[in-house]
Design a protein around this motif. Structure first.
Motif, PDB file in Angstrom:
ATOM      1  N   TYR A  82      35.937 -17.451  25.741  1.00 41.36           N
ATOM      2  CA  TYR A  82      35.602 -16.691  24.538  1.00 41.36           C
ATOM      3  C   TYR A  82      36.093 -15.246  24.659  1.00 41.36           C
ATOM      4  CZ  TYR A  82      32.652 -14.442  20.981  1.00 41.36           C
ATOM      5  OH  TYR A  82      32.190 -13.703  19.916  1.00 41.36           O
ATOM      6  N   PHE A  83      35.937 -14.651  25.830  1.00 41.55           N
ATOM      7  CA  PHE A  83      36.404 -13.277  26.039  1.00 41.55           C
ATOM      8  C   PHE A  83      37.938 -13.203  25.923  1.00 41.55           C
ATOM      9  CE2 PHE A  83      32.538 -11.950  28.835  1.00 41.55           C
ATOM     10  CZ  PHE A  83      31.770 -11.874  27.691  1.00 41.55           C
ATOM     11  N   MET A  84      38.631 -14.236  26.403  1.00 39.84           N
ATOM     12  CA  MET A  84      40.091 -14.258  26.292  1.00 39.84           C
ATOM     13  C   MET A  84      40.510 -14.306  24.822  1.00 39.84           C
ATOM     14  SD  MET A  84      41.119 -16.899  29.358  1.00 39.84           S
ATOM     15  CE  MET A  84      42.789 -16.992  28.745  1.00 39.84           C
ATOM     16  N   ILE A  85      39.771 -15.118  24.031  1.00 41.46           N
ATOM     17  CA  ILE A  85      40.097 -15.217  22.606  1.00 41.46           C
ATOM     18  C   ILE A  85      39.822 -13.883  21.907  1.00 41.46           C
ATOM     19  CG2 ILE A  85      39.503 -16.388  20.440  1.00 41.46           C
ATOM     20  CD1 ILE A  85      38.874 -18.875  22.102  1.00 41.46           C
ATOM     21  N   LEU A  86      38.757 -13.191  22.315  1.00 38.11           N
ATOM     22  CA  LEU A  86      38.490 -11.860  21.747  1.00 38.11           C
ATOM     23  C   LEU A  86      39.622 -10.890  22.074  1.00 38.11           C
ATOM     24  CD1 LEU A  86      34.660 -11.338  22.422  1.00 38.11           C
ATOM     25  CD2 LEU A  86      35.776 -11.520  20.188  1.00 38.11           C
ATOM     26  N   GLY A  87      40.176 -11.018  23.277  1.00 39.13           N
ATOM     27  CA  GLY A  87      41.315 -10.167  23.633  1.00 39.13           C
ATOM     28  C   GLY A  87      42.528 -10.490  22.780  1.00 39.13           C
ATOM     29  N   ILE A  88      42.768 -11.784  22.559  1.00 36.75           N
ATOM     30  CA  ILE A  88      43.892 -12.197  21.717  1.00 36.75           C
ATOM     31  C   ILE A  88      43.674 -11.734  20.283  1.00 36.75           C
ATOM     32  CG2 ILE A  88      45.098 -14.223  20.785  1.00 36.75           C
ATOM     33  CD1 ILE A  88      44.443 -15.663  23.428  1.00 36.75           C
ATOM     34  N   ASN A  89      42.397 -11.717  19.864  1.00 38.29           N
ATOM     35  CA  ASN A  89      42.075 -11.296  18.490  1.00 38.29           C
ATOM     36  C   ASN A  89      42.573  -9.891  18.199  1.00 38.29           C
ATOM     37  OD1 ASN A  89      40.303 -11.404  15.912  1.00 38.29           O
ATOM     38  ND2 ASN A  89      39.573  -9.573  16.976  1.00 38.29           N
ATOM     39  N   LEU A  90      42.628  -9.028  19.207  1.00 36.32           N
ATOM     40  CA  LEU A  90      43.106  -7.659  18.983  1.00 36.32           C
ATOM     41  C   LEU A  90      44.571  -7.645  18.549  1.00 36.32           C
ATOM     42  CD1 LEU A  90      41.462  -5.905  22.073  1.00 36.32           C
ATOM     43  CD2 LEU A  90      40.667  -5.868  19.696  1.00 36.32           C
ATOM     44  N   LEU A  91      45.312  -8.733  18.843  1.00 38.70           N
ATOM     45  CA  LEU A  91      46.731  -8.798  18.509  1.00 38.70           C
ATOM     46  C   LEU A  91      46.995  -9.527  17.200  1.00 38.70           C
ATOM     47  CD1 LEU A  91      48.108  -9.644  22.083  1.00 38.70           C
ATOM     48  CD2 LEU A  91      47.958  -7.405  20.982  1.00 38.70           C
ATOM     49  N   ASN A  92      46.210 -10.634  16.957  1.00 40.82           N
ATOM     50  CA  ASN A  92      46.551 -11.442  15.778  1.00 40.82           C
ATOM     51  C   ASN A  92      45.408 -11.617  14.779  1.00 40.82           C
ATOM     52  OD1 ASN A  92      44.842 -13.211  17.041  1.00 40.82           O
ATOM     53  ND2 ASN A  92      46.439 -14.690  17.614  1.00 40.82           N
ATOM     54  N   GLY A  93      44.211 -11.073  15.053  1.00 41.84           N
ATOM     55  CA  GLY A  93      43.103 -11.157  14.103  1.00 41.84           C
ATOM     56  C   GLY A  93      42.583 -12.562  13.879  1.00 41.84           C
ATOM     57  N   CYS A  94      42.613 -13.417  14.926  1.00 42.64           N
ATOM     58  CA  CYS A  94      42.174 -14.809  14.759  1.00 42.64           C
ATOM     59  C   CYS A  94      40.657 -14.911  14.554  1.00 42.64           C
ATOM     60  CB  CYS A  94      42.613 -15.648  15.940  1.00 42.64           C
ATOM     61  SG  CYS A  94      41.946 -15.075  17.531  1.00 42.64           S
ATOM     62  N   ILE A  95      39.897 -13.899  14.959  1.00 45.55           N
ATOM     63  CA  ILE A  95      38.445 -13.898  14.752  1.00 45.55           C
ATOM     64  C   ILE A  95      38.083 -12.938  13.616  1.00 45.55           C
ATOM     65  CG2 ILE A  95      36.198 -13.358  15.786  1.00 45.55           C
ATOM     66  CD1 ILE A  95      37.275 -14.277  18.445  1.00 45.55           C
ATOM     67  N   PHE A  96      38.554 -11.718  13.699  1.00 45.38           N
ATOM     68  CA  PHE A  96      38.304 -10.760  12.629  1.00 45.38           C
ATOM     69  C   PHE A  96      39.406  -9.705  12.664  1.00 45.38           C
ATOM     70  CE2 PHE A  96      36.619  -8.535  16.220  1.00 45.38           C
ATOM     71  CZ  PHE A  96      36.829  -7.192  15.942  1.00 45.38           C
ATOM     72  N   SER A  97      39.521  -8.967  11.565  1.00 44.97           N
ATOM     73  CA  SER A  97      40.492  -7.865  11.498  1.00 44.97           C
ATOM     74  C   SER A  97      40.048  -6.882  10.427  1.00 44.97           C
ATOM     75  CB  SER A  97      41.891  -8.392  11.180  1.00 44.97           C
ATOM     76  OG  SER A  97      41.905  -9.051   9.909  1.00 44.97           O
ATOM     77  N   ILE A  98      40.669  -5.712  10.437  1.00 40.27           N
ATOM     78  CA  ILE A  98      40.381  -4.680   9.442  1.00 40.27           C
ATOM     79  C   ILE A  98      41.643  -4.520   8.572  1.00 40.27           C
ATOM     80  CG2 ILE A  98      39.636  -2.310   9.046  1.00 40.27           C
ATOM     81  CD1 ILE A  98      37.565  -4.027  10.495  1.00 40.27           C
TER      82      ILE A  98
END
Length: 455
Positions: A116-132
């Motif tokens: 889950y932490f790895m996916i959160l890190g990936i989220n910073l690049l592609n917004g797969c969980i959330f984005s602004i």
């Protein structure tokens, strides 16, 4: 611009958690591993609560705040939220197993949280969980559901651990555990389904922590549980020792009973043959020896009989009978025995018999005679000169019942105050230095006491 979310509950929860944590640090012990983990859990919930409030504010003002600030704070919130779920699960495991070690559940959940932490890190690049978004809107990604699934999964693990071992808790702890799980589940559900604009998930978690604190984590409770545990161990050890003592006592009583049975037979044979010698001998010296043998043999037989009676009473195998007997006949036999014993030491014997005694009573005549004989012989044994007085009184209770009171008085050595308390102890005699020549093994009064207790 107003806030997108109502943060009243989470703000109140933050203040509550701060006070709670400070009180715990100042007053509560952190010596035990489980207490330390509870402190960590409280601190993580406090951090999650603060971040929840902070992200609610930054999202509301996303248009005027840097994008990276929202990304950082929301990512930090989801990280801490996952850690709260894991800590809930670890603490629950520790509640039922003080040494959980590296169990399969812990290894699996550490792996899940790591992914889950790895996916959160990936989220910073592609917004797969959330984005602004560029216009400052908070956008849910395709994997956003994970921010709900993972905490619920970890809380579900906690619920499984606690409910599977619910029998280990006492009633108030059981109630607290059930309410604790309900609050942890219900708060986020209410927020997700019914009040999307109100933050109250961590508020319910804070309430759950308070219940756990007052039922499981207070120093007084821990001390009480430790005392109860020690008392339980002591009780079990005492019961085990008592059981072993009873078994040893039963073995001793069985040995005494069997030994007494075996010894009585040869003694009776000896007395029988000695009786024949007394009848047939013509020599005065031989007759004198035989009389001494007869007296010693009867004394020995009396001791063996006392031991057998004592063993049977102690094992609960002696039952009193209740048969009618003539009082006059009983008194005559008792007086004959008393005169015989007193006559051997030239003691005066006095009797005071109540004239109102009934002609007939019911009871175990053999054991009744044994009681009187023991009391009389005991009085005679310890009286070197003077008298022995026997007083029997009758107190009528009804037309068919009454109380017989017997008092035996002598001019013997008497008893000290401290000796009276030991009067019914087994194999116990008083003033052995001055009475070493007195016959008996100290069972007479013990048997009397036990026989009277059976009435």
């Amino acid at each position: 611009m107003s806030l997108v979310y109502n943060i009243s509950f989470e703000t109140a929860s933050a203040f509550f958690l701060v006070v709670l944590y400070i009180c715990m640090k100042l007053q509560y012990s952190t010596k035990s591993e489980i207490n330390k983990e509870f402190h960590k859990l409280t601190l993580l919930v406090l951090c999650a609560d603060v971040l929840d409030v902070a992200t609610a504010v930054t999202i509301s003002y996303a248009k005027v705040l840097p994008e990276y600030l929202n990304l950082f704070l929301n990512t930090a919130y989801f990280v801490v939220d996952a850690l709260v779920g894991y800590q809930f699960m670890y603490y629950s495991r520790l509640c039922v197993d003080r040494t959980p070690g590296n169990s399969l559940m812990l290894r699996v959940n550490r792996l899940v949280v790591g992914i889950y932490f790895m996916i959160l890190g990936i989220n910073l690049l592609n917004g797969c969980i959330f984005s602004i978004s560029p216009n400052g809107e908070y956008v849910h990604g395709i994997l956003y559901i994970m921010v709900y699934v993972l905490p619920y999964y970890l809380i579900g693990c906690s619920a499984y651990v606690l409910l599977a071992h619910l029998r280990k808790f006492h009633i108030w702890q059981k109630i607290s555990v059930i309410l604790y799980l309900l609050l942890v589940f219900v708060g986020p559900v209410l927020q997700l389904l019914f009040f999307p604009d109100v933050l109250l998930g961590l508020f319910s978690s804070a309430l759950a922590l308070m219940m756990i604190l007052f039922t499981m984590e207070t120093p007084d409770y821990q001390k009480l549980m430790q005392t109860i545990s020690e008392l339980r161990v002591t009780k079990e050890a005492a019961e085990k020792a008592e059981k072993e003592a009873q078994e040893a006592n039963c073995a001793k009583m069985d040995f005494l009973a069997n030994m007494s049975h075996e010894v009585r037979t040869p003694i009776n044979v000896i007395l029988g043959y000695n009786e024949m010698v007394m009848r047939e001998t013509k020599e005065s010296r031989t007759a004198e020896y035989a009389i001494n043998v007869q007296a010693a043999g009867r004394a020995l037989l009396s001791i063996v009989n006392d031991i057998l009676d004592f063993a049977n009473i102690d094992r609960g195998q002696l039952q009193l009978e209740s048969n009618p007997y003539y009082v006059l006949s009983f008194i005559q036999d008792m007086m004959t025995y008393a005169k015989y014993n007193a006559g051997k030491k030239n003691l005066a014997i006095h009797f005071q018999i109540d004239e109102n005694l009934p002609r007939q009573l019911s009871g175990d005549l053999v054991r009744l005679m044994q009681i009187y004989n023991n009391l009389i012989s005991n009085a005679v044994k310890y009286t070197k000169e003077g008298f022995v007085e026997i007083c029997i009184e009758w107190e009528k209770v009804s037309d068919s019942a009454g109380i017989v009171t017997t008092k035996i008085k002598d001019s013997g050595i008497g008893m000290k105050e401290e000796d009276i308390r030991r009067i019914s102890e087994s194999f116990s005699r008083f003033d052995l230095h001055n009475n070493r020549n007195v016959e008996g093994v100290g069972l007479g009064l013990k048997i009397v006491t036990r026989l009277l207790a059976l009435i």
